[in-house]
Design an enzyme around this catalytic site. Structure first.
Site, short mmCIF file in Angstrom:
data_model
loop_
_atom_site.label_atom_id
_atom_site.label_comp_id
_atom_site.label_asym_id
_atom_site.label_seq_id
_atom_site.Cartn_x
_atom_site.Cartn_y
_atom_site.Cartn_z
N ARG A 59 11.30 -1.27 11.15
CA ARG A 59 10.25 -0.94 12.13
C ARG A 59 10.03 -2.07 13.17
NH1 ARG A 59 4.95 0.02 8.53
NH2 ARG A 59 4.11 -0.88 10.26
N ARG A 86 0.17 -9.34 13.11
CA ARG A 86 -0.48 -8.14 12.40
C ARG A 86 -1.61 -8.62 11.29
NH1 ARG A 86 4.39 -5.33 10.55
NH2 ARG A 86 3.07 -3.93 9.63
N ARG A 107 11.50 -5.57 5.13
CA ARG A 107 11.50 -4.03 4.74
C ARG A 107 12.31 -3.18 5.68
NH1 ARG A 107 5.45 -1.87 5.15
NH2 ARG A 107 5.41 -2.69 7.34
N ARG A 113 -9.74 0.14 9.18
CA ARG A 113 -9.29 -1.19 9.72
C ARG A 113 -10.30 -2.04 10.47
NH1 ARG A 113 -3.41 0.14 9.38
NH2 ARG A 113 -2.14 -1.73 9.64
N LYS A 171 0.84 -1.35 0.00
CA LYS A 171 -0.07 0.14 0.00
C LYS A 171 0.94 1.34 -0.02
CE LYS A 171 -2.03 -1.13 3.67
NZ LYS A 171 -1.40 -2.27 4.04
P1 ADP Z 1 2.37 -1.99 3.10
O1 ADP Z 1 2.23 -0.34 3.15
O2 ADP Z 1 1.04 -2.36 2.51
O3 ADP Z 1 2.53 -2.48 4.40
P2 ADP Z 1 4.73 -1.67 1.62
O4 ADP Z 1 4.36 -0.70 0.58
O5 ADP Z 1 5.58 -0.89 3.03
O6 ADP Z 1 3.59 -2.37 2.39
O7 ADP Z 1 5.66 -2.69 1.27
C1 ADP Z 1 6.01 -3.94 1.95
C2 ADP Z 1 7.62 -4.29 1.81
O8 ADP Z 1 7.40 -5.04 0.59
C3 ADP Z 1 8.38 -3.19 1.35
O9 ADP Z 1 9.89 -3.77 1.96
C4 ADP Z 1 8.53 -3.16 -0.10
O10 ADP Z 1 9.71 -2.68 -0.57
C5 ADP Z 1 8.05 -4.47 -0.62
N1 ADP Z 1 7.35 -4.54 -1.89
C6 ADP Z 1 6.29 -3.66 -2.11
N2 ADP Z 1 5.50 -3.65 -3.10
C7 ADP Z 1 6.24 -4.98 -3.52
C8 ADP Z 1 6.12 -5.83 -4.80
N3 ADP Z 1 5.17 -5.54 -5.72
N4 ADP Z 1 7.11 -7.00 -5.05
C9 ADP Z 1 7.97 -7.18 -3.99
N5 ADP Z 1 8.10 -6.37 -2.91
C10 ADP Z 1 7.37 -5.39 -2.74
P1 AMP Z 2 0.64 0.34 9.21
O1 AMP Z 2 1.88 1.28 9.31
O2 AMP Z 2 -0.47 0.60 8.47
O3 AMP Z 2 1.28 -1.19 9.33
O4 AMP Z 2 0.26 0.59 10.73
C1 AMP Z 2 0.93 0.12 11.80
C2 AMP Z 2 0.29 -0.06 13.16
O5 AMP Z 2 -0.18 1.19 13.57
C3 AMP Z 2 -0.99 -1.20 13.15
O6 AMP Z 2 -0.28 -2.36 13.56
C4 AMP Z 2 -1.69 -0.58 14.22
O7 AMP Z 2 -1.14 -0.81 15.56
C5 AMP Z 2 -1.66 0.95 13.93
N1 AMP Z 2 -2.76 1.34 13.35
C6 AMP Z 2 -2.50 1.98 11.94
N2 AMP Z 2 -3.61 2.32 11.28
C7 AMP Z 2 -4.61 2.01 12.31
C8 AMP Z 2 -6.00 2.07 12.19
N3 AMP Z 2 -6.72 2.49 11.02
N4 AMP Z 2 -6.47 1.56 13.16
C9 AMP Z 2 -6.12 1.11 14.15
N5 AMP Z 2 -4.62 0.88 14.25
C10 AMP Z 2 -4.00 1.35 13.17
#
Ligand code: ADP
Ligand code: AMP
Length: 214
Positions: free
Chosen positions: A158, A169, A125, A91, A15
């Site tokens: 992270r 998660r 990541r 969420r 995302k």
């Molecule tokens: P989200 O925001 O949904 O948690 P991220 O965009 O942070 O996900 O992506 C999670 C991890 O996967 C990051 O390390 C990113 O570089 C990697 N990633 C994102 N899209 C792809 C893809 N299409 N193929 C492989 N790795 C990806």
């Molecule tokens: P994310 O960066 O989207 O993976 O979110 C990291 C963490 O933030 C999650 O595991 C939750 O603890 C908290 N969080 C983010 N967005 C929300 C939401 N919409 N509602 C509740 N908790 C959230």
């Protein structure tokens, strides 16, 4: 009016990666509750009388931060945005209901990725502590390990990207957030995108969906 885009998907679905591209291409704001909460992990929420006194305590366990905290963040951010891509919210179904009272959506994207792929993506990541750019040690490594290509900042992992917390998660996602995906699907608003291709392949489908619907 600039587009109102919602991007849904499990933790690690891509995302943030696709939202960054949406921001560059369509000029909207990136509204992400995860980043907003990470910037306020130590905020005192003890007056709400909840289980924990800071957002960080929920986050480090992989649990959802309570709706009262998150809804307010989103309401303020959406009021200030012209167009936006909303990432990380809603969420659960209560948040989806609250969102429908705040704003209208032009397109709801869902990035579909299998659980095993998610864990590999989350544990690999790395994020720039200066500019927030996202990398992956294997799938999209920086030119020099640990250093951001964009700004030269240090990359960090992270605290919730350990395997144990990543799995928790994903469990929390299945229990609380998968029904949100179904909700938008039943409303006929959902555009399903295969999230398992390369970032460029996913982007081709994401940008098409935004151009067609927004
Ligand atoms: P989200 O925001 O949904 O948690 P991220 O965009 O942070 O996900 O992506 C999670 C991890 O996967 C990051 O390390 C990113 O570089 C990697 N990633 C994102 N899209 C792809 C893809 N299409 N193929 C492989 N790795 C990806
Ligand atoms: P994310 O960066 O989207 O993976 O979110 C990291 C963490 O933030 C999650 O595991 C939750 O603890 C908290 N969080 C983010 N967005 C929300 C939401 N919409 N509602 C509740 N908790 C959230």
């Amino acid at each position: 009016m600039e587009p109102h885009i919602l991007i849904l998907g499990a933790p690690g679905a891509g995302k943030g990666t696709q939202s960054d591209r949406i921001v560059s291409e369509f000029g909207v704001d990136h509204v992400t509750t995860g980043d907003a909460l990470r910037g306020n992990k130590e905020m005192d929420i003890s007056h709400l009388g909840l289980e924990y006194d800071t957002p960080g305590e929920y986050m480090d366990k992989g649990e959802l931060v309570p709706d009262a905290v998150v809804n307010e963040i989103v309401e303020t951010a959406l009021e200030e945005a012209d167009g936006y891509v909303l990432d990380g919210y809603p969420r659960n179904l209560e948040q989806a209901q609250t969102l429908s009272e705040m704003t209208d959506l032009d397109v709801v994207l869902y990035l579909d990725v299998d659980e095993d792929v998610l864990v590999d993506r989350l544990t690999g990541r790395r994020v720039c502590e200066e500019c927030g750019a996202t990398y992956h040690v294997e799938f999209s490594p920086p030119e020099q390990a640990g250093v951001c290509d964009e700004c030269g900042g240090d990359l960090y992992q992270r605290e919730d990207d350990t395997e144990e917390t990543a799995r928790e998660r994903i469990r929390v996602y299945e229990e609380n957030t998968a029904p949100v995906v179904e909700f938008y699907d039943e409303e006929g608003q959902l555009v399903r995108v295969d999230g398992e291709g390369s970032p460029d392949e996913v982007w081709a489908d994401v940008s098409d969906a935004v151009e067609t619907n927004a």
